[in-house]
Design a protein around this motif. Sequence first.
Motif, PDB file in Angstrom:
ATOM      1  N   LEU A 206       0.793  -1.228   0.000  1.00  0.00           N
ATOM      2  CA  LEU A 206       0.000   0.000   0.000  1.00  0.00           C
ATOM      3  C   LEU A 206       0.834   1.292   0.000  1.00  0.00           C
ATOM      4  O   LEU A 206       0.472   2.249  -0.692  1.00  0.00           O
ATOM      5  CB  LEU A 206      -0.949  -0.025   1.198  1.00  0.00           C
ATOM      6  N   PRO A 207       1.961   1.387   0.732  1.00  0.00           N
ATOM      7  CA  PRO A 207       2.734   2.642   0.686  1.00  0.00           C
ATOM      8  C   PRO A 207       3.266   3.002  -0.695  1.00  0.00           C
ATOM      9  O   PRO A 207       3.474   4.179  -0.994  1.00  0.00           O
ATOM     10  CB  PRO A 207       3.881   2.381   1.673  1.00  0.00           C
ATOM     11  N   GLU A 208       3.508   2.012  -1.554  1.00  0.00           N
ATOM     12  CA  GLU A 208       3.953   2.296  -2.917  1.00  0.00           C
ATOM     13  C   GLU A 208       2.768   2.468  -3.857  1.00  0.00           C
ATOM     14  O   GLU A 208       2.841   3.233  -4.818  1.00  0.00           O
ATOM     15  CB  GLU A 208       4.857   1.175  -3.426  1.00  0.00           C
ATOM     16  N   GLU A 209       1.682   1.769  -3.576  1.00  0.00           N
ATOM     17  CA  GLU A 209       0.511   1.848  -4.443  1.00  0.00           C
ATOM     18  C   GLU A 209      -0.214   3.182  -4.309  1.00  0.00           C
ATOM     19  O   GLU A 209      -0.667   3.754  -5.306  1.00  0.00           O
ATOM     20  CB  GLU A 209      -0.435   0.702  -4.118  1.00  0.00           C
ATOM     21  N   ASP A 210      -0.369   3.656  -3.094  1.00  0.00           N
ATOM     22  CA  ASP A 210      -1.100   4.908  -2.863  1.00  0.00           C
ATOM     23  C   ASP A 210      -0.437   5.692  -1.726  1.00  0.00           C
ATOM     24  O   ASP A 210      -0.978   5.803  -0.629  1.00  0.00           O
ATOM     25  CB  ASP A 210      -2.567   4.614  -2.531  1.00  0.00           C
ATOM     26  N   PRO A 211       0.765   6.249  -1.988  1.00  0.00           N
ATOM     27  CA  PRO A 211       1.488   6.951  -0.921  1.00  0.00           C
ATOM     28  C   PRO A 211       0.732   8.161  -0.388  1.00  0.00           C
ATOM     29  O   PRO A 211       0.883   8.506   0.787  1.00  0.00           O
ATOM     30  CB  PRO A 211       2.804   7.351  -1.598  1.00  0.00           C
ATOM     31  N   ARG A 212      -0.077   8.798  -1.221  1.00  0.00           N
ATOM     32  CA  ARG A 212      -0.815   9.974  -0.748  1.00  0.00           C
ATOM     33  C   ARG A 212      -1.850   9.577   0.308  1.00  0.00           C
ATOM     34  O   ARG A 212      -2.027  10.266   1.309  1.00  0.00           O
ATOM     35  CB  ARG A 212      -1.482  10.687  -1.932  1.00  0.00           C
ATOM     36  N   TRP A 213      -2.539   8.467   0.076  1.00  0.00           N
ATOM     37  CA  TRP A 213      -3.532   7.989   1.051  1.00  0.00           C
ATOM     38  C   TRP A 213      -2.847   7.585   2.356  1.00  0.00           C
ATOM     39  O   TRP A 213      -3.284   7.969   3.441  1.00  0.00           O
ATOM     40  CB  TRP A 213      -4.316   6.812   0.464  1.00  0.00           C
ATOM     41  N   VAL A 214      -1.773   6.809   2.233  1.00  0.00           N
ATOM     42  CA  VAL A 214      -1.056   6.356   3.434  1.00  0.00           C
ATOM     43  C   VAL A 214      -0.440   7.543   4.164  1.00  0.00           C
ATOM     44  O   VAL A 214      -0.577   7.675   5.386  1.00  0.00           O
ATOM     45  CB  VAL A 214       0.034   5.323   3.052  1.00  0.00           C
ATOM     46  N   GLY A 215       0.233   8.434   3.420  1.00  0.00           N
ATOM     47  CA  GLY A 215       0.863   9.590   4.052  1.00  0.00           C
ATOM     48  C   GLY A 215      -0.145  10.499   4.724  1.00  0.00           C
ATOM     49  O   GLY A 215       0.088  11.003   5.831  1.00  0.00           O
ATOM     50  N   GLY A 216      -1.286  10.717   4.080  1.00  0.00           N
ATOM     51  CA  GLY A 216      -2.321  11.562   4.677  1.00  0.00           C
ATOM     52  C   GLY A 216      -2.887  10.960   5.940  1.00  0.00           C
ATOM     53  O   GLY A 216      -3.109  11.672   6.938  1.00  0.00           O
ATOM     54  N   ALA A 217      -3.111   9.651   5.923  1.00  0.00           N
ATOM     55  CA  ALA A 217      -3.641   8.976   7.111  1.00  0.00           C
ATOM     56  C   ALA A 217      -2.650   9.039   8.268  1.00  0.00           C
ATOM     57  O   ALA A 217      -3.036   9.277   9.426  1.00  0.00           O
ATOM     58  CB  ALA A 217      -3.983   7.529   6.774  1.00  0.00           C
ATOM     59  N   ILE A 218      -1.359   8.839   7.969  1.00  0.00           N
ATOM     60  CA  ILE A 218      -0.346   8.895   9.027  1.00  0.00           C
ATOM     61  C   ILE A 218      -0.225  10.315   9.574  1.00  0.00           C
ATOM     62  O   ILE A 218      -0.126  10.521  10.792  1.00  0.00           O
ATOM     63  CB  ILE A 218       1.015   8.382   8.511  1.00  0.00           C
ATOM     64  N   ALA A 219      -0.254  11.323   8.686  1.00  0.00           N
ATOM     65  CA  ALA A 219      -0.150  12.710   9.136  1.00  0.00           C
ATOM     66  C   ALA A 219      -1.312  13.073  10.055  1.00  0.00           C
ATOM     67  O   ALA A 219      -1.122  13.711  11.105  1.00  0.00           O
ATOM     68  CB  ALA A 219      -0.109  13.648   7.932  1.00  0.00           C
ATOM     69  N   ASP A 220      -2.528  12.677   9.684  1.00  0.00           N
ATOM     70  CA  ASP A 220      -3.691  12.951  10.537  1.00  0.00           C
ATOM     71  C   ASP A 220      -3.542  12.273  11.892  1.00  0.00           C
ATOM     72  O   ASP A 220      -3.873  12.856  12.933  1.00  0.00           O
ATOM     73  CB  ASP A 220      -4.971  12.466   9.857  1.00  0.00           C
ATOM     74  N   PHE A 221      -3.037  11.059  11.880  1.00  0.00           N
ATOM     75  CA  PHE A 221      -2.835  10.318  13.132  1.00  0.00           C
ATOM     76  C   PHE A 221      -1.790  11.004  14.007  1.00  0.00           C
ATOM     77  O   PHE A 221      -1.996  11.185  15.214  1.00  0.00           O
ATOM     78  CB  PHE A 221      -2.400   8.891  12.793  1.00  0.00           C
ATOM     79  N   LEU A 222      -0.672  11.399  13.417  1.00  0.00           N
ATOM     80  CA  LEU A 222       0.384  12.039  14.197  1.00  0.00           C
ATOM     81  C   LEU A 222      -0.051  13.395  14.749  1.00  0.00           C
ATOM     82  O   LEU A 222       0.436  13.825  15.800  1.00  0.00           O
ATOM     83  CB  LEU A 222       1.639  12.209  13.336  1.00  0.00           C
ATOM     84  N   ASP A 223      -0.958  14.054  14.045  1.00  0.00           N
ATOM     85  CA  ASP A 223      -1.466  15.355  14.495  1.00  0.00           C
ATOM     86  C   ASP A 223      -2.610  15.229  15.494  1.00  0.00           C
ATOM     87  O   ASP A 223      -3.064  16.238  16.034  1.00  0.00           O
ATOM     88  CB  ASP A 223      -1.960  16.176  13.290  1.00  0.00           C
ATOM     89  N   SER A 224      -3.096  14.025  15.734  1.00  0.00           N
ATOM     90  CA  SER A 224      -4.258  13.831  16.607  1.00  0.00           C
ATOM     91  C   SER A 224      -3.896  14.110  18.060  1.00  0.00           C
ATOM     92  O   SER A 224      -2.743  13.934  18.486  1.00  0.00           O
ATOM     93  CB  SER A 224      -4.787  12.404  16.481  1.00  0.00           C
ATOM     94  N   PRO A 225      -4.853  14.543  18.874  1.00  0.00           N
ATOM     95  CA  PRO A 225      -4.576  14.806  20.298  1.00  0.00           C
ATOM     96  C   PRO A 225      -4.020  13.589  21.030  1.00  0.00           C
ATOM     97  O   PRO A 225      -3.158  13.733  21.902  1.00  0.00           O
ATOM     98  CB  PRO A 225      -5.949  15.216  20.845  1.00  0.00           C
TER      99      PRO A 225
END
Length: 286
Positions: free
Chosen positions: A255-274
């Motif tokens: 998945l990280p190579e297939e859709d890096p934007r989806w994976v990266g966006g999900a990780i960024a939202d998670f890291l920014d979460s309270p």
Amino acid sequence: MSTWSAPQSDSLFADVDGLRVHYKRAGHGSAVVLLHGSASSLHHFEGVAALLSASYDVIRPDLPGWGLTGPRADRNYRVPTYAATVARFLDVLGVRRYAVGGNSLGGNIAWNLTLDRPDRVSGLVLVNATGYPEKSLPAGMRLARNPLLRPLLRRAMPRRVIERNLRAAVGPHPGVAEDKMALMVEQSYQLMSRPGNRSAFVDFVTTDQPDRSAEITRIAVPTLVLRSAGIDGQRFARDIPGAQELVHPDGGHLLPEEDPRWVGGAIADFLDSPAHTAQSRQGGRP
């Protein structure tokens, strides 16, 4: 065609318990460690790292046995040994607190590291991760377990075998066009052809791994589970208290190579979460 079997301009190396670990590091802020899967390399998370490095200190090592790090002299490819090596690698870099994520084997190593070093891990991301004993093996790994084929695979890994395995590992998501698939095959072929890497692959596949799945319920850090709809989700979202799960509708195992934007966006939202921010400490570069 680029050459991936030699250091690149942004390649870095760290001496870790007799290993010369190849890694790349970009960005500033809280540290995020991304771990690739088996028969892969740090290039696997390249697109995701490019997105995250705008806000985070992103660290990607080539795990022992793969990429430019190459094989271990002791041939110890047990997952807890991988986790200990990653922990020591981060100690050498002076990174005391970090979120850790991984795909497939990398996810397995990530949750083992979280169990073993809970004082260091601020958050956990599992992308089509492994670790439960009933997980089925890809065709390439089944071949490497065949005692008749092992000596042959140590000497040569045909490009067509690598391509077949990669094509079987991706889903119908349109992010993997033919030119991207050609790039993935060439990277994998060049790096698998480096001295010692083919034998390391066979050694890894034939290593008896301990079953620590009963300990997964002890994971107490904020956790994000990312998986593709057609992939066995194991039981991480159920077994890790408070875990959040997101499902990609048409991705495959890589998945990280297939859709890096989806994976990266999900990780960024998670890291920014309270939940994660509360756990995080100043462990990255200022």
